[in-house]
Design an enzyme around this catalytic site. Structure first.
Site, PDB file in Angstrom:
ATOM      1  N   SER A  25       0.845  -1.192   0.000  1.00  0.00           N
ATOM      2  CA  SER A  25       0.000   0.000   0.000  1.00  0.00           C
ATOM      3  C   SER A  25       0.879   1.240   0.000  1.00  0.00           C
ATOM      4  CB  SER A  25      -0.865  -0.029   1.263  1.00  0.00           C
ATOM      5  OG  SER A  25      -1.514   1.201   1.442  1.00  0.00           O
TER       6      SER A  25
ATOM      7  N   TYR B 222      -2.257  -0.399  10.346  1.00  0.00           N
ATOM      8  CA  TYR B 222      -2.345  -0.754   8.929  1.00  0.00           C
ATOM      9  C   TYR B 222      -1.077  -0.313   8.204  1.00  0.00           C
ATOM     10  CZ  TYR B 222      -4.492  -1.120   4.239  1.00  0.00           C
ATOM     11  OH  TYR B 222      -4.783  -1.444   2.931  1.00  0.00           O
TER      12      TYR B 222
END
Ligand code: NAD
Length: 278
Positions: free
Chosen positions: A161, A174
């Site tokens: 990501s 995250y």
């Protein structure tokens, strides 16, 4: 120009394939002639994607699987081996953030009270997100890469990501877990190079999916302040379309075109990662 990927006789396992990005990947792989195992915790979502792949001429079957439970994955692997044969390609797609590991404030100012600040983050929520994103790639790789040993043309694709390069505010678990995925991708690439298993990752920028919709849009559908910031920081000034992920995916899975590519993390982000904001 359309890039035609030929995965005839290859067995592809995709975790989180009931979701938006990996469901899209499964459909994009339909013309490749791969046999595609669609794994998801949500069997109904997996079955829907499998029937969509089959409806467009591909070969797919849905399996209920929890990427955090090794025993359940081993059972699923046995079923896939019976249905399709041994696994050649693994796409580790299951992942996502959770509100329990998200702060309400971007930064902390002394004397200000916040709805849910860093100090109030629930440890179990942090563990949930870290486990899902990191162990949720680690464990399926342990289970499915075994099938790849001694074969040629095998590869693993992880989903990292933007926040792996520079953490995004509000989502510390995250961000750290996805940084772990980029690092683990490199580790696996080195570890499995002598076994002829290539390991790469894509790092999608901002795509609207189930796991981030609530952060990006208010209940009435209007953009949140975060959406405005994201678009201002994306030189192309828009969210990505799921189809725009497929060129990089097909390249990385193609033994013909990517035979010397391993250990890379490719951003697909409209320039977000390259832009300093100034
Ligand atoms: P999504 O929520 O649409 O899909 C995720 C899927 O994973 C869901 O179908 C869910 O049921 C499944 N899942 C969740 N926990 C599971 C478990 N324990 N075992 C098996 N399956 C499980 O989200 P998405 O955006 O399509 O996410 C796909 C991947 O892309 C994730 O790894 C996510 O972190 C990553 N990603 C997304 C974006 C984005 O902008 N949407 C950006 C960068 C990375």
């Amino acid at each position: 120009m359309e890039f035609n990927l030929d995965l005839t006789n290859k067995v592809v396992v995709i975790t989180g394939a009931g979701g938006i990005i990996c469901g899209g990947i499964a459909k994009a792989l339909a013309p490749s002639k791969a046999k595609i195992a669609i794994l998801d915790l949500n069997l109904e979502a997996a079955e829907k994607v499998a029937s969509e792949v089959n409806a467009i001429g591909g070969t797919a079957k849905a399996y209920k699987a929890n990427v955090l439970e090794k025993a359940s994955l081993e059972e699923v692997k046995e079923a896939i081996n019976k249905d399709f044969g041994t696994v050649d390609i693994l796409i580790n797609g299951a992942g996502g953030n959770n509100p329990r590991a998200t702060t309400s404030n971007e930064t902390n100012e002394v004397g200000v009270t916040y709805e849910k600040d860093f100090f109030a983050l629930d440890e179990s929520g942090v563990r949930f997100v870290f486990d899902l994103n990191f162990l949720g790639t680690f464990i399926p790789t342990q289970v499915f890469a075994k099938d790849m040993l001694g074969k040629k043309g095998c590869s693993i694709l992880n989903i990292s990501s933007m926040n792996a390069f520079t953490p995004l505010t509000k989502i510390p678990a995250y961000s750290a877990a996805k940084a772990g995925i980029s690092n683990f991708t490199e580790w696996l690439a080195v570890h499995f190079a002598p076994s002829h298993i290539r390991v790469n990752a894509i790092a999608p920028g901002f795509f609207v999916t189930n796991q981030n919709r609530a952060l990006l849009f208010k209940e009435d559908g209007t953009p949140t302040a975060r959406t405005e910031k994201i678009l201002a920081a994306t030189p192309m000034k828009r969210f990505g379309e799921i189809d725009e992920i497929m060129g990089a995916v097909k390249l990385l899975l193609s033994e013909e075109n990517a035979s010397f590519i391993t250990g890379t993390v490719i951003p697909i982000d409209g320039g977000f990662n390259a832009y300093s904001g100034v």
